[in-house]
Scaffold this active site. Structure first.
Site, PDB file in Angstrom:
ATOM      1  CE  LYS A  92      41.416  26.362 -19.826  1.00 52.22           C
ATOM      2  NZ  LYS A  92      40.801  25.926 -20.928  1.00 52.22           N
ATOM      3  CE  LYS A 104      42.553  24.997 -28.000  1.00 54.30           C
ATOM      4  NZ  LYS A 104      41.996  24.870 -26.772  1.00 54.30           N
ATOM      5  CB  SER A 356      44.669  15.909 -20.968  1.00 53.86           C
ATOM      6  OG  SER A 356      43.698  16.088 -22.171  1.00 53.86           O
TER       7      SER A 356
HETATM    8  P1  NAD Z   1      32.538  19.896 -29.763  1.00 52.25           P
HETATM    9  O1  NAD Z   1      32.881  19.977 -31.066  1.00 52.25           O
HETATM   10  O2  NAD Z   1      32.231  18.642 -29.102  1.00 52.25           O
HETATM   11  O3  NAD Z   1      31.154  20.908 -29.736  1.00 52.25           O
HETATM   12  C1  NAD Z   1      30.792  21.943 -30.123  1.00 52.25           C
HETATM   13  C2  NAD Z   1      29.361  22.226 -29.911  1.00 52.25           C
HETATM   14  O4  NAD Z   1      29.096  23.604 -30.228  1.00 52.25           O
HETATM   15  C3  NAD Z   1      28.625  21.388 -30.905  1.00 52.25           C
HETATM   16  O5  NAD Z   1      27.222  21.004 -30.416  1.00 52.25           O
HETATM   17  C4  NAD Z   1      28.258  22.339 -32.096  1.00 52.25           C
HETATM   18  O6  NAD Z   1      27.026  22.118 -32.570  1.00 52.25           O
HETATM   19  C5  NAD Z   1      28.067  23.809 -31.250  1.00 52.25           C
HETATM   20  N1  NAD Z   1      28.197  24.948 -31.870  1.00 52.25           N
HETATM   21  C6  NAD Z   1      29.265  25.193 -32.900  1.00 52.25           C
HETATM   22  N2  NAD Z   1      28.864  26.386 -33.477  1.00 52.25           N
HETATM   23  C7  NAD Z   1      27.886  26.847 -32.750  1.00 52.25           C
HETATM   24  C8  NAD Z   1      27.327  28.102 -32.743  1.00 52.25           C
HETATM   25  N3  NAD Z   1      27.853  29.247 -33.567  1.00 52.25           N
HETATM   26  N4  NAD Z   1      26.283  28.285 -31.948  1.00 52.25           N
HETATM   27  C9  NAD Z   1      25.845  27.377 -31.015  1.00 52.25           C
HETATM   28  N5  NAD Z   1      26.414  26.249 -30.796  1.00 52.25           N
HETATM   29  C10 NAD Z   1      27.606  25.898 -31.832  1.00 52.25           C
HETATM   30  O7  NAD Z   1      33.341  20.915 -29.017  1.00 52.25           O
HETATM   31  P2  NAD Z   1      33.697  20.778 -27.399  1.00 52.25           P
HETATM   32  O8  NAD Z   1      35.019  20.034 -27.297  1.00 52.25           O
HETATM   33  O9  NAD Z   1      32.472  20.696 -26.563  1.00 52.25           O
HETATM   34  O10 NAD Z   1      34.267  22.471 -27.226  1.00 52.25           O
HETATM   35  C11 NAD Z   1      33.053  23.521 -26.856  1.00 52.25           C
HETATM   36  C12 NAD Z   1      33.957  24.359 -26.065  1.00 52.25           C
HETATM   37  O11 NAD Z   1      34.619  24.046 -24.759  1.00 52.25           O
HETATM   38  C13 NAD Z   1      35.051  25.168 -26.753  1.00 52.25           C
HETATM   39  O12 NAD Z   1      34.949  26.764 -26.551  1.00 52.25           O
HETATM   40  C14 NAD Z   1      36.303  24.572 -26.356  1.00 52.25           C
HETATM   41  O13 NAD Z   1      37.594  25.331 -26.494  1.00 52.25           O
HETATM   42  C15 NAD Z   1      35.967  24.313 -24.987  1.00 52.25           C
HETATM   43  N6  NAD Z   1      36.719  23.311 -24.245  1.00 52.25           N
HETATM   44  C16 NAD Z   1      36.564  21.879 -24.823  1.00 52.25           C
HETATM   45  C17 NAD Z   1      37.570  21.147 -23.943  1.00 52.25           C
HETATM   46  C18 NAD Z   1      37.283  19.473 -24.519  1.00 52.25           C
HETATM   47  O14 NAD Z   1      38.039  18.780 -23.528  1.00 52.25           O
HETATM   48  N7  NAD Z   1      36.732  19.132 -25.310  1.00 52.25           N
HETATM   49  C19 NAD Z   1      38.188  21.384 -22.822  1.00 52.25           C
HETATM   50  C20 NAD Z   1      38.178  22.641 -22.643  1.00 52.25           C
HETATM   51  C21 NAD Z   1      37.419  23.528 -23.294  1.00 52.25           C
END
Ligand code: NAD
Length: 427
Positions: A92, A104, A356
């Protein structure tokens, strides 16, 4: 899934690497994580007992710069998952042209079962264990699933206490008052939104006629849904870990977010000022959401949700991977045969690491940017990366995922060549 996730990630690199026309040294270097530290984290619980948690940090690759990647708190976190996620971070960062390698981290924990003070002690214990492994010029963590700005602030504070220096660049995604960047909060969702806007302009879409389903309503899922809704897209389904809701008429994203803040549940609300009412909807499972006939499906929760078990039932015309690894590698070819356009995770969610990076640059310079400046710089990077990948995809007749990996590998190839490859030393 987690047991296979690293193998799956490696197989994808091998498959795409063989078409990318790069030195074998590049593919070899991506097979091997440089170093992964596993640590036991003792935490004094509120009842006075001591509980031990397992924490991981992987510095996967630093060819293009210090490693960079989030920290996840989840019961399924394990070494393989952390290493797969760190490999994806390596790809990425190269795609969006950041001077970073990939890393990570994570802790195997159900954070929902811990009090706020237990989470603070756990987060500080993690940094005590990792303090010599991370650093502003070696490995820079950030938030991921179930971690947030407040946790990043605690972690920075613990690191600075141990090292006896001010080092805000050791971690990103911090609160603004502690050196965070404006625009980091919605950067992941905004990056995905900017990619969708590129698809919109290529395909001449009218947002009003496009339906969207979002799995996961956290940092990534909420913001991309909000931005799309503001542009007129019809957000017909939303879910979180407890399940989802569907309405063909579409939902008001802000009202649902407000309800989730208050009750910690997804509820089909429509709010005007402070008055909220329930709107007509169906209750659906996360599995049903993935199989809806929508224009855009946005998995924004966890990895491994589209597999050989459900791939034949997927009806979405476009999939935008806000989550990391929602589609397993073994079904890539089926998705492609079905004619589904996938904006791959390594591009779709790269907005988070990009802002970031902006935060780290601002911390290093002690000079802070305005929100429009952050938004403009993010848009330039995301649009350039999207267009480069789109052109590789069209010109070389490959999927956008393959094109994205090819772009990254060609960037690694230049750096590996600069050090000397097998061909150089054997001639
Ligand atoms: P977060 O903790 O803010 O939110 C996660 C969401 O997923 C919550 O609403 C939770 O209820 C839901 N969830 C958890 N388990 C679930 C399931 N089994 N089925 C359906 N929903 C479920 O997390 P986030 O930061 O939004 O991250 C979500 C994804 O995005 C991850 O794969 C993460 O690696 C990716 N991501 C996040 C970022 C970031 O900056 N936050 C950056 C790149 C990638």
């Amino acid at each position: 899934m987690s047991d296979h996730i690293f193998k799956d990630a490696i197989e994808r690199v091998k498959r795409i690497g063989s078409q990318a026309n790069v030195s074998l040294d590049v593919i070899d270097s991506l097979m091997h994580p440089h170093a992964t530290l596993t640590a036991s984290l003792p935490v004094r619980m509120d009842d006075g007992s001591t509980q031990y948690f397992t924490g991981y940090r992987c510095r996967y690759n630093n060819l293009l710069g210090p490693s960079k990647g989030g920290i996840r708190y989840h019961p399924d976190v394990n070494r393989q998952e952390v290493e797969a996620l760190a490999l994806w971070m390596t790809i990425k960062c190269a795609i969006v042209g950041l001077p970073y390698g990939g890393g990570k981290g994570g802790i195997t924990v159900d954070a929902k079962q811990l009090s706020a003070m237990e989470i603070e002690r756990l987060s500080r214990a993690y940094v005590r264990a990792m303090a010599d492994f991370i650093g502003p010029d070696t490995d820079i963590p950030a938030p991921d699933v179930y971690t947030n700005a407040r946790i990043m602030g605690w972690m920075m504070d613990e690191y600075e206490t141990i090292k006896r220096v001010k080092a805000p660049g050791v971690i990103t995604g911090k609160p603004i008052s502690l050196g965070g960047s404006l625009g980091r909060d919605d950067a992941t969702g905004r990056g995905a939104y900017l990619c969708i806007k590129q698809l919109e302009s290529i395909n001449h879409w009218d947002p009003k006629n496009k339906t969207v389903a979002v799995q996961g309503f956290g940092n990534g899922g909420y913001h991309v849904a909000r931005l799309l809704h503001d542009d007129g897209y019809n957000i017909v389904a939303i879910s979180d870990s407890q399940g989802g809701i569907y309405s063909h008429k579409g939902f008001d994203v802000e009202s649902i977010y407000k309800g989730k803040q208050e009750t910690n549940r997804i509820t089909a609300l429509y709010c005007k000022h402070s008055v909220c009412e329930l709107v007509d909807h169906d209750v659906i499972t996360n599995e049903q959401l993935l199989e809806l006939d929508v224009d855009i499906l946005i998995p924004a929760a966890l990895d491994g949700v589209i597999t050989s078990k459900n791939v034949n039932n997927i009806q979405a015309k476009n999939i935008v991977e806000v989550a990391n690894g929602p589609i397993v590698g073994e079904v890539d070819h089926i998705i492609q045969q079905k004619g589904i356009t996938v904006i791959p995770d390594v591009l779709a969610n790269a907005g988070g690491v990009t802002v970031s990076y902006f935060e780290w640059v601002q911390n290093k310079n002690g000079y802070y940017w305005s929100l429009p400046e952050v938004h403009n710089k993010l848009a330039t990077i995301m649009e350039d990366a999207f267009n480069e990948i789109w052109h590789i995809s069209i010109n070389e007749k490959v999927s956008m995922r393959d094109a994205a990996y090819m772009l990254a590998m060609r960037r690694f190839d230049k750096a590996v060549n600069a050090h000397g490859t097998q061909q150089y030393f054997s001639n």
